[in-house]
Design an enzyme around this catalytic site. Sequence first.
Site, PDB file in Angstrom:
ATOM      1  N   ASP A   1     -59.891 -11.407  57.517  1.00 29.62           N
ATOM      2  CA  ASP A   1     -61.031 -10.549  57.157  1.00 29.62           C
ATOM      3  C   ASP A   1     -60.679  -9.726  55.917  1.00 29.62           C
ATOM      4  OD1 ASP A   1     -63.004  -8.565  57.045  1.00 29.62           O
ATOM      5  OD2 ASP A   1     -63.258  -8.562  59.221  1.00 29.62           O
TER       6      ASP A   1
ATOM      7  N   HIS B   1     -64.584 -12.381  57.924  1.00 33.32           N
ATOM      8  CA  HIS B   1     -65.507 -11.359  58.441  1.00 33.32           C
ATOM      9  C   HIS B   1     -66.712 -12.000  59.141  1.00 33.32           C
ATOM     10  CE1 HIS B   1     -66.553  -7.128  58.621  1.00 33.32           C
ATOM     11  NE2 HIS B   1     -67.790  -7.415  58.261  1.00 33.32           N
TER      12      HIS B   1
ATOM     13  N   SER C   1     -69.736  -5.809  62.874  1.00 32.67           N
ATOM     14  CA  SER C   1     -69.434  -5.150  61.604  1.00 32.67           C
ATOM     15  C   SER C   1     -69.941  -3.709  61.624  1.00 32.67           C
ATOM     16  CB  SER C   1     -70.024  -6.000  60.467  1.00 32.67           C
ATOM     17  OG  SER C   1     -69.581  -5.559  59.229  1.00 32.67           O
TER      18      SER C   1
HETATM   19  C1  MLT Z   1     -69.143  -0.657  57.477  1.00 31.89           C
HETATM   20  O1  MLT Z   1     -69.608  -0.190  56.462  1.00 31.89           O
HETATM   21  O2  MLT Z   1     -69.491  -0.338  58.619  1.00 31.89           O
HETATM   22  C2  MLT Z   1     -68.080  -1.694  57.276  1.00 31.89           C
HETATM   23  O3  MLT Z   1     -67.605  -1.619  55.970  1.00 31.89           O
HETATM   24  C3  MLT Z   1     -68.552  -3.045  57.581  1.00 31.89           C
HETATM   25  C4  MLT Z   1     -69.752  -3.430  56.775  1.00 31.89           C
HETATM   26  O4  MLT Z   1     -70.847  -3.112  57.180  1.00 31.89           O
HETATM   27  O5  MLT Z   1     -69.604  -4.090  55.739  1.00 31.89           O
END
Ligand code: MLT
Length: 208
Positions: A156, A187, A106
Site C-alpha cells: 500500500d 491500497h 480507506s
Molecule cells: C484518508 O484520508 O483517510 C486516507 O489518506 C485514505 C484516503 O482516503 O485516501
Amino acid sequence: MTKDLNFIHRFEPGNRLEAPPLLLLHGTGGDENDLLPLGEAISPGSALLSPRGQVLEHGMPRFFRRLSEGVFDEDDVRRRANELADFVEAARDAYMLAAPIALGYSNGANIAAAMLLLRPNVLAGAFLLRAMVPLSETPTAGLRGQPVLIVSGELDPIIPASNASRLAGILTQAGASVQHRTLPLGHQLSQFDLKVAQDWMKAVSQPA
Ligand code: MLT
C-alpha cells in the site's frame, strides 16, 4: 422521538434476524452505494446502513477533512466521528437496529477507527480495510472486547505497514479484540479481502 437522520444514506433492511447489521463507510470519492454489494457478499441477510461522508474534497465525498494524503485535520476527525456516531444512534432508533459492525474502506475505515476510540459504545465491532491511525492522541477508550479485523496491504503506497500495526496496538490497548492481517496487495480491494472478511464475519457471528 427520533432524532434527524442527517446524513444522506441508504438503508437495506436485513432478512436474517441473527445476522448483525453492518455500517458501510466508503472511501474518498465514494458514496452510499459503493459498499452495498460488498456488505451483502460478506454477510448475506444483514441490514445495511450506508451513509455518505459530508466533507467534499474537490467534489469527492469523505468522512473528515485532511491537510494532505495521510495527514488529518484532527479537530475535524473528532467532530465528524461524533456526528457520525450520533447518526448511527438515531438510525438504530429509526430502523430498530442492534449496534452495527462497521465495514470501512480507506477513509471510511479511518473514521470507523476514530469512532471506536471516541465513542466506544456505538459499534459492535469493525472490519477495517486499509486503515491507519486517525488521531495522534486518543482517549483511553473503554472498548469491551469488540472484535476488530484490520486488513492491510503490504504494497500500500498510502499506508506504511508500521502505521497499521500501530493502529492495531492502539485498539488492542483500548480494549478491542483485534486481528491484523497483512496481504500482498496495494491500497485497492481484491477478492482476497472478500474471502478474509467472509471468514471473519462467520467467526464473529457464531452464537456463543
Ligand atoms: C484518508 O484520508 O483517510 C486516507 O489518506 C485514505 C484516503 O482516503 O485516501
